[in-house]
Design an enzyme around this catalytic site. Structure first.
Site, PDB file in Angstrom:
ATOM      1  N   GLU A  32       4.431 -11.275  -6.082  1.00 21.74           N
ATOM      2  CA  GLU A  32       3.322 -11.455  -7.027  1.00 21.74           C
ATOM      3  C   GLU A  32       3.639 -10.954  -8.429  1.00 21.74           C
ATOM      4  OE1 GLU A  32       2.388  -7.472  -4.928  1.00 21.74           O
ATOM      5  OE2 GLU A  32       3.465  -9.343  -4.529  1.00 21.74           O
ATOM      6  N   HIS A  79       8.013  -7.832  -3.604  1.00 22.11           N
ATOM      7  CA  HIS A  79       6.720  -8.240  -4.157  1.00 22.11           C
ATOM      8  C   HIS A  79       6.853  -9.585  -4.884  1.00 22.11           C
ATOM      9  CE1 HIS A  79       4.351  -4.565  -3.436  1.00 22.11           C
ATOM     10  NE2 HIS A  79       5.521  -3.967  -3.498  1.00 22.11           N
ATOM     11  N   CYS A 113       5.316  -6.089   1.682  1.00 19.68           N
ATOM     12  CA  CYS A 113       5.667  -4.668   1.634  1.00 19.68           C
ATOM     13  C   CYS A 113       4.990  -3.909   2.791  1.00 19.68           C
ATOM     14  CB  CYS A 113       5.324  -4.083   0.270  1.00 19.68           C
ATOM     15  SG  CYS A 113       6.204  -2.531  -0.075  1.00 19.68           S
ATOM     16  N   TYR A 114       3.957  -3.106   2.533  1.00 19.27           N
ATOM     17  CA  TYR A 114       3.262  -2.437   3.634  1.00 19.27           C
ATOM     18  C   TYR A 114       2.747  -3.464   4.642  1.00 19.27           C
ATOM     19  CZ  TYR A 114      -0.043   0.614   6.112  1.00 19.27           C
ATOM     20  OH  TYR A 114      -0.719   1.312   7.084  1.00 19.27           O
ATOM     21  N   GLY A 146       0.828  -1.195   0.000  1.00 18.07           N
ATOM     22  CA  GLY A 146       0.000   0.000   0.000  1.00 18.07           C
ATOM     23  C   GLY A 146       0.863   1.245   0.000  1.00 18.07           C
ATOM     24  N   LYS A 180     -10.042 -12.709 -15.785  1.00 12.24           N
ATOM     25  CA  LYS A 180     -10.106 -12.973 -17.222  1.00 12.24           C
ATOM     26  C   LYS A 180      -9.356 -14.247 -17.607  1.00 12.24           C
ATOM     27  CE  LYS A 180     -11.233 -10.468 -20.356  1.00 12.24           C
ATOM     28  NZ  LYS A 180     -12.468 -10.346 -21.169  1.00 12.24           N
ATOM     29  N   ASP A 212     -16.118 -13.407 -22.397  1.00 17.02           N
ATOM     30  CA  ASP A 212     -16.899 -13.356 -21.150  1.00 17.02           C
ATOM     31  C   ASP A 212     -18.350 -13.778 -21.379  1.00 17.02           C
ATOM     32  OD1 ASP A 212     -14.546 -12.350 -20.144  1.00 17.02           O
ATOM     33  OD2 ASP A 212     -15.220 -10.274 -20.171  1.00 17.02           O
TER      34      ASP A 212
END
Length: 526
Positions: free
Chosen positions: A176, A174, A82-83, A55, A382, A233
């Site tokens: 991710e 990070h 992180c945060y 964040g 997605k 979709d």
């Protein structure tokens, strides 16, 4: 659905959704929850583990987001990123201070413990040094009681920390993002090794559960209507409903004349003939073009297209409902995705929001519609929708179709939309896509299209002077469409596309290539 779940608490990071997606890539279900809703949502969710996102705040500043007590009270493993790491350290008795300089970019993490058998289970099976991605302005200066450093970098002595007994972990980097190559392995170690999740979040399980839910919701006599665009979709949503209730689903395809070359025919062919669905195709080209006559402002184009789409769809829905009878339950299926749900939940207060552009997809139906809503994809990203589409057996050209805006080619024609200009753009766009596929690069790009510019340029063709249209080519690569980079297509490919467009499309004498990234540009030109 009753799956082992990882809760991701959102502290405002641009990567929060990405954490969810990465956990799901490990076939473990994850949900994103705002940190200030944790006290209410976490006991309901009964997570097997919790991840705290990054964040933009500093934990020591007044008013900064805090760690809800319920996070530690549940007694499940916790991973702070992180945060999230700084918040754990700050809350549990450590000290967090501003770094001398902001650390942003690649770094080398040295894993503590040396031999693989003595290191933290968070780094099980990984080498002793890892390339990671840092993005922080604060750092932990003193660990809370009971915590140890399990990884360090040159600028962060506590780049990874742990309290193994309480199963609480923190990462300054990070995991991710793709810039941390072994990040997926670290997250998998957390959700499967430490949290004990078995990985039951698969396309096959999702299809089986969703079909059963639709059957229960619609009942033995209910009917469903689904607006079909040809995109992945709506196609996957319609296929799931069709598998659940068969011919009690009616798909409505509105041909507004703003589609790419051959797309209207492809939609009808795919879903009516090959998928065996009941499909109503509504030809509304004249109505849409009449609404767009003389309009050049992109926002006005979107609004008029959205309004006309609603009117056409509403009329068809009313006609179908009259056939079914007033006593028959009627449902509307939509291809709403999880990012739509997240963004709707986080944008309740829009007083300070600025409109960049109206959403690509045309608007929803009026609030007084009598249909009940079915959104079978509302918890999927997605990439998960594509995976489900493949398992359902949808053709590759539907499953891997690049995103196409609801207003269609109208926002890829800068200036007034006319049938002549649409045909010019359709031909140029078709050549670009044909050559891209022939070069085997369609799947390696995220969104590719041509744009017809509102200017003419001087040229020479044969022995004569020309004054003709300019076509811009746009190709981008992206993971999340929030940011995007222009695709480095081979020069030979661009030369071939340009040569074909100038020679085969009447009225075009110049082709340019857009090398703008997002930001500062958007992907679409309007």
């Amino acid at each position: 659905m009753n799956h082992q779940t990882i809760a991701v608490l959102d502290y405002g990071s641009q990567y929060s959704q990405l954490i969810c997606r990465r956990v799901r890539e490990a076939q473990v279900y994850a949900e994103l929850i705002s940190w200030d809703q944790a006290a209410e949502r976490l006991p309901q969710l009964r997570p097997a583990g919790i991840i705290l996102s990054g964040g933009p705040n500093s934990v020591y500043e007044p008013g900064a987001p805090t760690l809800p007590e319920v996070v530690l009270e549940l007694g499940v493993p916790v991973l702070g990123i992180c945060y999230g790491l700084q918040l754990l350290a700050h809350t549990l008795g450590g000290r967090v201070s501003p770094s001398r300089e902001r650390e942003y970019g690649p770094a080398t993490l040295t894993v503590a413990g040396g031999e693989a058998g003595t290191r933290s289970p968070l780094f099980a099976g990984l080498p002793s040094t890892l390339q990671v991605w840092m993005s922080h302005g604060d750092r932990v200066e003193q660990l809370p009681p009971g915590f140890v450093a399990i990884g360090r970098s040159d600028n962060s002595p506590f780049a990874a920390i742990a309290h193994e007994g309480r199963r609480i972990y923190g990462l300054q980097f990070h995991p991710e993002v793709r810039h941390t190559p072994q990040g997926m392995a670290i997250l998998t170690n957390f959700v499967k090794g430490i949290c004990g999740c078995t990985g039951d979040w698969t396309p096959g399980n999702f299809i089986q559960e969703t079909v059963a839910q639709i059957q229960e919701r619609v009942g033995p006599e209910g009917h469903v209507i689904c607006g079909l665009s040809g995109g992945v979709d709506s196609a996957v949503a319609a296929t799931l409903v069709h598998r659940a209730i068969g011919d009690r689903l009616t798909c409505v395809f509105v041909d507004h004349g703003l589609l790419r070359q051959g797309e209207a025919e492809q939609v009808v062919e795919t879903f009516q003939r090959h998928q065996g669905m009941r499909l109503v195709a509504v030809d509304a080209k004249e109505e849409f073009l009449s609404d767009l006559a003389g309009v050049t402002d992109p926002e006005e184009k979107r609004k008029r297209i959205g309004a006309r789409f609603i009117r056409v769809f509403e009329a068809e829905a009313a006609r179908l409902a009259a056939q079914w009878g007033t006593d028959t339950p009627a449902f509307l299926a939509q291809g709403t995705l999880y990012p739509d749900v997240i963004e709707s939940a986080s944008n309740d207060d829009t007083r300070n929001a600025r409109t960049i552009k109206t959403h690509h997809n045309v608007g929803g139906l009026p609030a007084d519609m009598t249909f009940q809503l079915i959104e079978p994809l509302r918890m999927l990203f997605k990439d998960e929708v594509r995976a489900v589409g493949e398992v359902l057996g949808l053709p590759e050209e539907i499953v891997w179709r690049h995103p196409f805006p609801g207003p269609g080619l109208a926002i890829r024609i800068l200036g007034e939309v006319t049938w002549e200009r649409l045909e010019t753009l359709r031909q140029a766009d078709a050549i670009f896509l044909e050559e891209l596929r022939r070069a085997g690069l369609y799947r390696q790009t995220s969104q590719v299209f041509a744009v017809l510019l509102p200017v003419r340029s001087v040229g020479v063709m044969g022995d004569g002077r020309t004054y003709a249209h300019v076509v811009a080519l746009r190709a981008v690569t992206t993971d999340d469409f929030m940011t995007a980079d222009w695709a480095r297509l081979p020069y030979e490919l661009l030369a071939r596309v340009s040569n074909r467009i100038v020679n085969e499309v009447d009225g075009v004498n110049r082709v340019v290539y857009d090398i703008s990234s997002k930001p500062p540009a958007t992907i679409e030109w309007e």
